[in-house]
Design a protein around this motif. Structure first.
Motif, PDB file in Angstrom:
ATOM      1  N   GLY A  97     -12.597  -4.539   9.184  1.00 28.47           N
ATOM      2  CA  GLY A  97     -11.364  -3.541   8.509  1.00 28.47           C
ATOM      3  C   GLY A  97     -10.367  -4.176   7.759  1.00 28.47           C
ATOM      4  O   GLY A  97      -9.671  -3.702   7.012  1.00 28.47           O
ATOM      5  N   LEU A  98     -10.063  -5.560   7.992  1.00 23.88           N
ATOM      6  CA  LEU A  98      -8.889  -6.420   7.628  1.00 23.88           C
ATOM      7  C   LEU A  98      -9.678  -6.971   6.377  1.00 23.88           C
ATOM      8  O   LEU A  98     -10.129  -7.764   6.092  1.00 23.88           O
ATOM      9  CB  LEU A  98      -8.796  -7.431   8.631  1.00 23.88           C
ATOM     10  N   ASP A  99      -9.211  -6.037   5.066  1.00 21.87           N
ATOM     11  CA  ASP A  99      -9.213  -6.496   3.916  1.00 21.87           C
ATOM     12  C   ASP A  99      -7.971  -6.515   2.877  1.00 21.87           C
ATOM     13  O   ASP A  99      -7.091  -6.169   3.642  1.00 21.87           O
ATOM     14  CB  ASP A  99     -10.664  -5.815   3.034  1.00 21.87           C
ATOM     15  N   ILE A 100      -8.081  -6.804   1.464  1.00 24.89           N
ATOM     16  CA  ILE A 100      -6.847  -6.595   0.846  1.00 24.89           C
ATOM     17  C   ILE A 100      -6.263  -5.305   0.873  1.00 24.89           C
ATOM     18  O   ILE A 100      -5.084  -5.298   0.563  1.00 24.89           O
ATOM     19  CB  ILE A 100      -7.190  -7.232  -0.364  1.00 24.89           C
ATOM     20  N   HIS A 101      -7.054  -4.246   1.061  1.00 25.40           N
ATOM     21  CA  HIS A 101      -6.454  -2.891   1.121  1.00 25.40           C
ATOM     22  C   HIS A 101      -5.853  -2.353   2.314  1.00 25.40           C
ATOM     23  O   HIS A 101      -5.380  -1.231   2.181  1.00 25.40           O
ATOM     24  CB  HIS A 101      -7.472  -2.103   0.592  1.00 25.40           C
ATOM     25  N   ASP A 124       0.147   5.542  -2.985  1.00 31.49           N
ATOM     26  CA  ASP A 124       0.276   6.094  -1.169  1.00 31.49           C
ATOM     27  C   ASP A 124       1.637   5.522  -0.704  1.00 31.49           C
ATOM     28  O   ASP A 124       1.502   5.726   0.610  1.00 31.49           O
ATOM     29  CB  ASP A 124      -0.929   5.885  -0.862  1.00 31.49           C
ATOM     30  N   MET A 125       2.258   4.519  -1.302  1.00 30.25           N
ATOM     31  CA  MET A 125       3.373   4.159  -0.580  1.00 30.25           C
ATOM     32  C   MET A 125       3.175   2.994   0.491  1.00 30.25           C
ATOM     33  O   MET A 125       3.925   2.475   1.362  1.00 30.25           O
ATOM     34  CB  MET A 125       4.285   5.235  -0.240  1.00 30.25           C
ATOM     35  N   LYS A 126       1.918   2.695   0.571  1.00 29.98           N
ATOM     36  CA  LYS A 126       1.610   1.955   1.476  1.00 29.98           C
ATOM     37  C   LYS A 126       1.555   0.411   1.245  1.00 29.98           C
ATOM     38  O   LYS A 126       0.956   0.055   0.117  1.00 29.98           O
ATOM     39  CB  LYS A 126       0.117   2.188   2.264  1.00 29.98           C
ATOM     40  N   PRO A 127       2.233  -0.480   1.818  1.00 28.80           N
ATOM     41  CA  PRO A 127       2.113  -1.952   1.479  1.00 28.80           C
ATOM     42  C   PRO A 127       0.568  -2.434   1.637  1.00 28.80           C
ATOM     43  O   PRO A 127       0.019  -2.157   2.764  1.00 28.80           O
ATOM     44  CB  PRO A 127       3.068  -2.650   2.053  1.00 28.80           C
ATOM     45  N   SER A 128       0.203  -3.485   0.941  1.00 31.20           N
ATOM     46  CA  SER A 128      -0.999  -4.073   1.128  1.00 31.20           C
ATOM     47  C   SER A 128      -1.188  -5.380   0.506  1.00 31.20           C
ATOM     48  O   SER A 128      -0.375  -5.631  -0.625  1.00 31.20           O
ATOM     49  CB  SER A 128      -2.506  -3.352   0.697  1.00 31.20           C
ATOM     50  N   ILE A 190       3.247  -9.620  11.700  1.00 35.80           N
ATOM     51  CA  ILE A 190       2.769  -8.590  10.715  1.00 35.80           C
ATOM     52  C   ILE A 190       1.471  -7.915  11.338  1.00 35.80           C
ATOM     53  O   ILE A 190       0.654  -8.395  12.172  1.00 35.80           O
ATOM     54  CB  ILE A 190       2.226  -9.310   9.438  1.00 35.80           C
ATOM     55  N   LEU A 191       1.818  -6.603  11.079  1.00 40.16           N
ATOM     56  CA  LEU A 191       0.644  -5.725  11.568  1.00 40.16           C
ATOM     57  C   LEU A 191      -0.101  -5.034  10.562  1.00 40.16           C
ATOM     58  O   LEU A 191       0.342  -4.897   9.425  1.00 40.16           O
ATOM     59  CB  LEU A 191       1.437  -4.456  12.487  1.00 40.16           C
ATOM     60  N   PHE A 192      -1.321  -4.952  10.627  1.00 41.17           N
ATOM     61  CA  PHE A 192      -2.153  -4.348   9.918  1.00 41.17           C
ATOM     62  C   PHE A 192      -2.989  -3.223  10.492  1.00 41.17           C
ATOM     63  O   PHE A 192      -3.375  -3.175  11.601  1.00 41.17           O
ATOM     64  CB  PHE A 192      -3.433  -5.332   9.469  1.00 41.17           C
ATOM     65  N   TYR A 193      -3.207  -2.171   9.616  1.00 46.98           N
ATOM     66  CA  TYR A 193      -3.694  -0.917  10.195  1.00 46.98           C
ATOM     67  C   TYR A 193      -4.743  -0.324   8.865  1.00 46.98           C
ATOM     68  O   TYR A 193      -4.818  -0.711   7.720  1.00 46.98           O
ATOM     69  CB  TYR A 193      -2.803   0.112  10.051  1.00 46.98           C
ATOM     70  N   LYS A 194      -5.756   0.138   9.481  1.00 48.49           N
ATOM     71  CA  LYS A 194      -6.928   1.024   8.689  1.00 48.49           C
ATOM     72  C   LYS A 194      -6.928   2.351   9.123  1.00 48.49           C
ATOM     73  O   LYS A 194      -7.144   2.568  10.533  1.00 48.49           O
ATOM     74  CB  LYS A 194      -8.052  -0.012   8.944  1.00 48.49           C
ATOM     75  N   ASN A 195      -6.794   3.351   8.530  1.00 50.63           N
ATOM     76  CA  ASN A 195      -6.750   4.732   8.775  1.00 50.63           C
ATOM     77  C   ASN A 195      -5.945   5.039   9.793  1.00 50.63           C
ATOM     78  O   ASN A 195      -6.191   5.728  10.850  1.00 50.63           O
ATOM     79  CB  ASN A 195      -8.196   5.020   9.276  1.00 50.63           C
ATOM     80  N   ASP A 196      -4.568   4.333   9.679  1.00 50.69           N
ATOM     81  CA  ASP A 196      -3.587   4.607  10.716  1.00 50.69           C
ATOM     82  C   ASP A 196      -3.767   4.025  12.152  1.00 50.69           C
ATOM     83  O   ASP A 196      -3.329   4.235  13.166  1.00 50.69           O
ATOM     84  CB  ASP A 196      -3.210   6.113  11.128  1.00 50.69           C
ATOM     85  N   GLN A 197      -4.919   3.032  12.442  1.00 46.27           N
ATOM     86  CA  GLN A 197      -5.218   2.453  13.499  1.00 46.27           C
ATOM     87  C   GLN A 197      -4.952   0.919  13.269  1.00 46.27           C
ATOM     88  O   GLN A 197      -5.418   0.388  12.424  1.00 46.27           O
ATOM     89  CB  GLN A 197      -6.663   2.755  13.796  1.00 46.27           C
TER      90      GLN A 197
END
Length: 403
Positions: A97-101, A124-128, A190-197
């Motif tokens: 799930g860790l990709d550029i998006h 969507d105001m989300k940094p990526s 740094i934290l990475f999230y996918k679908n808020d997880q």
């Protein structure tokens, strides 16, 4: 020269006189002034001719003008390796799930570090990482670079570049807001999230190695220091970034034509990574839907110095310029692969110039509009006109670069 790095091509050929004569014969008085005083303007040019064979394989011949890799401040051109190594790092991590998006939340753990949880440029105001790369290539955004510098980490950045053979390139500081040398060695958690997880947590990092130049690099007669005080004497750039022109063009070749450089100089990118980079490296601000840019501030050729920047001229659709430019402290640099899809023309050109007539460094008073951008316009136009007239046995097929 076939499949060789730009360094070997430049060193093994004595073609400076050809390029100098080519430019000087058609130069305006302003360009002649620059060509006859290369030390004052710290000017360097590398022009690379590309000839395809019957299998569409490119063969490169490079021509060098003036001093080999004398120091210039690279400014935003260091954003290119920072982007490429961010993509490579993602591919090395192998996290599901860790990709550029993935949503990228930057925390802080040391003085002057910023916490970033939103990106107002994103729909969507989300940094990526994807959004940061877009902003870096389209408008050379400094905050986007800072976030990727922090994701990469200073030690990772420099060790990777050294291992790949970019021996004289160093990237040791963020942009725009002042930080000490020690603060720049520290990079954020740094934290990475996918679908808020939460899918990945990168801890704060610290570079334990020294990356400054062993010798002073003195430029200017006076300078404005970090406290905005005018000081007598030159500014020392030994603790600043470095990205020599030959290594810039080699790296651009490693992106556009990876098979043409030594394996170790390439980047571990996927096919999708390459497509993403090609799309946004050549995109104009007015073509971007997400993010959107203010057209008055970011006119279409804002970051395309060769041919178009001086007049803020609209680029025709059949011209594509894959490039990364930089401007700061009186230095202007651009590193470009220029393609004309209508006339089947392609060439590479990298150049740098120093335009600071008052000799004061860091005072934000430079001759960019008067001398700098016109230099890139004229050199770019002359090389493009030369390429239009040059006969090619085999026409290039550009489908690889289609967005």
């Amino acid at each position: 020269m076939v499949g060789s790095g730009i360094n070997n091509a430049v060193l093994s050929q004595t073609k400076e006189s050809w390029l100098y004569t080519k430019l000087d014969n058609q130069a305006s008085p302003a360009l002649k002034d620059i060509l006859t005083d290369p030390d004052q303007y710290r000017v360097q040019v590398i022009y690379t001719r590309i000839d395809r064979d019957k299998n569409n394989k490119p063969h490169f011949t490079s021509y060098r003008l003036f001093k080999k890799d004398s120091y210039f401040y690279p400014a935003s051109t260091v954003k290119l390796p920072t982007v490429l190594l961010a993509l490579e790092k993602l591919n090395e991590l192998h996290v599901a799930g860790l990709d550029i998006h993935a949503t990228m939340i930057t925390d802080s753990a040391f003085t002057h570090q910023l916490k970033i949880s939103k990106d107002s440029s994103a729909v969507d105001m989300k940094p990526s990482i994807a959004q940061y790369i877009k902003k870096i290539f389209i408008v050379s955004d400094n905050d986007a670079y800072n976030r990727l510098y922090e994701f990469d980490g200073q030690q990772y950045l420099n060790e990777k570049l050294q291992a790949k053979g970019y021996k004289d390139t160093r990237i040791v500081h963020r942009f725009q807001y002042p930080m000490t040398e020690e603060e720049n060695k520290h990079t954020n958690p740094i934290l990475f999230y996918k679908n808020d997880q939460l899918i990945y947590k990168q801890p704060a990092a610290y570079n334990t190695k020294a990356n400054a130049s062993p010798d002073p690099i003195l430029i200017g007669n006076k300078h404005v220091d970090a406290n905005e005080v005018l000081k007598d004497g030159p500014m020392d750039f030994s603790h600043k970034n470095n990205f020599p022109l030959s290594e810039q063009q080699t790296m651009l070749r490693a992106v556009m034509f990876p098979e043409s450089v030594a394996k170790k100089k390439r980047f571990n990118l996927t096919r999708d990574d390459y497509s993403f980079v090609y799309k946004y490296m050549s995109m104009m601000p007015g073509e971007s839907e997400d993010p959107k840019f203010d057209k008055k501030e970011f006119f279409d050729t804002y970051a395309k110095f060769f041919i178009y920047r001086a007049d803020k001229k609209q680029k025709p659709d059949y011209m594509r310029i894959f490039s990364k430019a930089g401007w700061s402290h009186g230095f202007l640099t651009d590193n470009a692969y220029i393609v004309d899809t209508k006339n089947k023309v392609e060439f590479m050109v990298s150049a740098t110039i120093y335009v600071n007539s008052d000799g004061i460094v860091n005072d934000d008073k430079y001759d960019y509009d008067e001398k700098g951008y016109p230099f890139f316009k004229e050199v770019g136009e002359m090389l493009y006109q030369h390429e239009l007239k040059r006969e090619r046995k085999f026409k290039p097929d550009f489908r690889k670069f289609n967005p």
